[in-house]
Design an enzyme around this catalytic site. Structure first.
Site, PDB file in Angstrom:
ATOM      1  N   ARG A   1       0.834  -1.208   0.000  1.00 43.99           N
ATOM      2  CA  ARG A   1       0.000   0.000   0.000  1.00 43.99           C
ATOM      3  C   ARG A   1       0.867   1.256   0.000  1.00 43.99           C
ATOM      4  O   ARG A   1       0.556   2.240  -0.680  1.00 43.99           O
ATOM      5  CB  ARG A   1      -0.957  -0.021   1.200  1.00 43.99           C
TER       6      ARG A   1
ATOM      7  N   LYS B   1      -2.695   6.838   1.152  1.00 45.40           N
ATOM      8  CA  LYS B   1      -2.460   7.190   2.550  1.00 45.40           C
ATOM      9  C   LYS B   1      -1.401   8.287   2.563  1.00 45.40           C
ATOM     10  O   LYS B   1      -0.207   8.030   2.773  1.00 45.40           O
ATOM     11  CB  LYS B   1      -2.023   5.944   3.337  1.00 45.40           C
TER      12      LYS B   1
ATOM     13  N   GLU C   1     -16.066   6.391   5.439  1.00 44.80           N
ATOM     14  CA  GLU C   1     -15.314   5.743   6.529  1.00 44.80           C
ATOM     15  C   GLU C   1     -15.277   6.671   7.733  1.00 44.80           C
ATOM     16  O   GLU C   1     -15.816   7.775   7.702  1.00 44.80           O
ATOM     17  CB  GLU C   1     -13.906   5.398   6.058  1.00 44.80           C
TER      18      GLU C   1
HETATM   19  N1  PXG Z   1      -9.142   4.753   6.867  1.00 40.93           N
HETATM   20  C1  PXG Z   1      -8.200   5.689   7.090  1.00 40.93           C
HETATM   21  C2  PXG Z   1      -8.390   7.064   6.573  1.00 40.93           C
HETATM   22  C3  PXG Z   1      -7.033   5.336   7.790  1.00 40.93           C
HETATM   23  O1  PXG Z   1      -6.091   6.246   8.014  1.00 40.93           O
HETATM   24  C4  PXG Z   1      -7.900   3.081   8.018  1.00 40.93           C
HETATM   25  C5  PXG Z   1      -9.014   3.492   7.307  1.00 40.93           C
HETATM   26  C6  PXG Z   1      -7.787   1.657   8.454  1.00 40.93           C
HETATM   27  O2  PXG Z   1      -6.819   0.995   7.677  1.00 40.93           O
HETATM   28  P1  PXG Z   1      -5.909  -0.172   8.273  1.00 40.93           P
HETATM   29  O3  PXG Z   1      -5.064  -0.582   7.132  1.00 40.93           O
HETATM   30  O4  PXG Z   1      -5.127   0.433   9.412  1.00 40.93           O
HETATM   31  O5  PXG Z   1      -6.803  -1.229   8.752  1.00 40.93           O
HETATM   32  C7  PXG Z   1      -6.873   4.015   8.258  1.00 40.93           C
HETATM   33  C8  PXG Z   1      -5.654   3.630   9.013  1.00 40.93           C
HETATM   34  C9  PXG Z   1      -4.150   6.336  14.336  1.00 40.93           C
HETATM   35  C10 PXG Z   1      -3.989   5.345  13.228  1.00 40.93           C
HETATM   36  O6  PXG Z   1      -3.147   6.598  15.013  1.00 40.93           O
HETATM   37  C11 PXG Z   1      -4.792   5.409  12.109  1.00 40.93           C
HETATM   38  C12 PXG Z   1      -4.618   4.471  11.093  1.00 40.93           C
HETATM   39  C13 PXG Z   1      -3.675   3.514  11.196  1.00 40.93           C
HETATM   40  C14 PXG Z   1      -2.876   3.480  12.318  1.00 40.93           C
HETATM   41  C15 PXG Z   1      -3.026   4.392  13.352  1.00 40.93           C
HETATM   42  O7  PXG Z   1      -5.269   6.835  14.507  1.00 40.93           O
HETATM   43  N2  PXG Z   1      -5.420   4.585  10.019  1.00 40.93           N
END
Ligand code: PXG
Length: 284
Positions: A51, A150, A183
């Site tokens: 990713r 991301k 989301e």
């Molecule tokens: N949507 C967004 C916009 C994200 O930033 C997810 C979905 C979930 O994706 P994953 O691959 O993690 O299942 C994310 C991921 C935090 C934090 O500190 C946020 C994420 C990942 C790690 C930590 O809030 N976001």
């Protein structure tokens, strides 16, 4: 003191410094990943690396390390900090350039890796479930920075998170430009209705979450049908169950959305099952 990997070297965290002319700082120009470590193993590492490189490709950012080199540096950082259960932040910026937007003046990407312990939501929130509110801030339009990237520019999501915090809620629901559910600010969304699970497809404007993919697989193994389709506010309000998935949160129930109580006001049985199964899978 924690050691941070910065452009080829492990340095003390208070010595890890980057230039104020780095376009990551000046323009939020870069990409990142947040990754978990469970029992000393980096969770779904290949998926996260993929990713990251795909995000970089979309924004025309050349990462100066190969995937293998970056993986090695990440493992080295995890080991140097003795992280058994923790969190990795992998960041690649456009690098140092001048004060103009032109990214091609940046000769070298900047790469840093942090391996630390993770700040989790309080246990109470997992037991009792979260309250969420709808954000007026719309999720990135697909013709702006694609929502699947991301990128280091999270201001849209931060503004949505502020709306939730102002309203005394724990999280926010972001909608796409067409009004369909996208989301949460950093988590993917699922609902349960009549025993089936529904989640918006990435085309609705969500990041293709790695936790989301794992949870979909677990649900299918449990013979629960998972349907990807557009979701509306009406669907959220009338759901039997509602939960979020993400690297930090894992699986967490939502019990109130815009003052509508979801189900019986407690995290539902499918949410609890998936939370437990995800927990076991991640630590196995
Ligand atoms: N949507 C967004 C916009 C994200 O930033 C997810 C979905 C979930 O994706 P994953 O691959 O993690 O299942 C994310 C991921 C935090 C934090 O500190 C946020 C994420 C990942 C790690 C930590 O809030 N976001």
């Amino acid at each position: 003191m924690a050691k941070v990997w910065l452009d080829g070297q492990l340095v003390d965290e208070d010595q890890a410094k980057i230039s104020i002319f780095d376009h990551g700082v000046l323009y939020g120009d870069g990409v990142f990943e947040g990754i978990r470590v469970y029992n000393g193993k980096i969770f779904k590492f290949a998926e996260h690396l993929r990713r990251l490189y795909e995000s970089a490709k979309v924004i025309r950012l050349k990462i100066k390390l190969t995937v293998e080199e970056l993986a090695k540096a990440t493992e080295e950082t995890v080991r140097a900090n003795n992280i058994d259960d923790g969190y990795i932040r992998l960041v690649v910026t456009r690098g140092v350039g001048d004060l103009g937007l032109n990214p091609f003046f940046c000769k070298n990407s900047t790469i840093f890796i942090i391996a630390d312990h993770i700040q989790l939501y309080p246990e109470k929130l997992y037991k009792e479930g979260m309250k969420v509110v709808s954000a007026s801030t719309v999720r990135n339009h697909p013709q702006s920075i694609p929502p699947q990237v991301k990128s280091l520019n999270y201001l849209n999501n931060i503004l949505a998170k502020i709306e939730a915090l102002d309203a005394g809620a724990d999280e926010t629901i972001m909608y796409n430009h067409q009004g369909y559910v996208a989301e949460a600010s950093g988590d993917n969304i699922f609902i349960v209705k009549d025993g089936d699970i529904y989640t918006p497809p990435p085309q609705s404007g969500s990041l293709p979450g790695i936790t989301r993919a794992v949870v979909i697989n677990i649900a299918m193994q449990e013979n629960i049908e998972v349907i990807e389709r557009e979701i509306t506010r009406y669907d959220l309000y009338t759901a039997d169950e509602f939960f979020l998935t993400g690297t930090a949160a894992e699986v967490i129930g939502v019990v109130e959305a815009d003052s509508r109580v979801i189900g019986d006001g407690k995290p539902g049985p499918i949410t609890e099952l998936l939370r437990k199964k995800f927990f076991e899978y991640a630590r196995s």
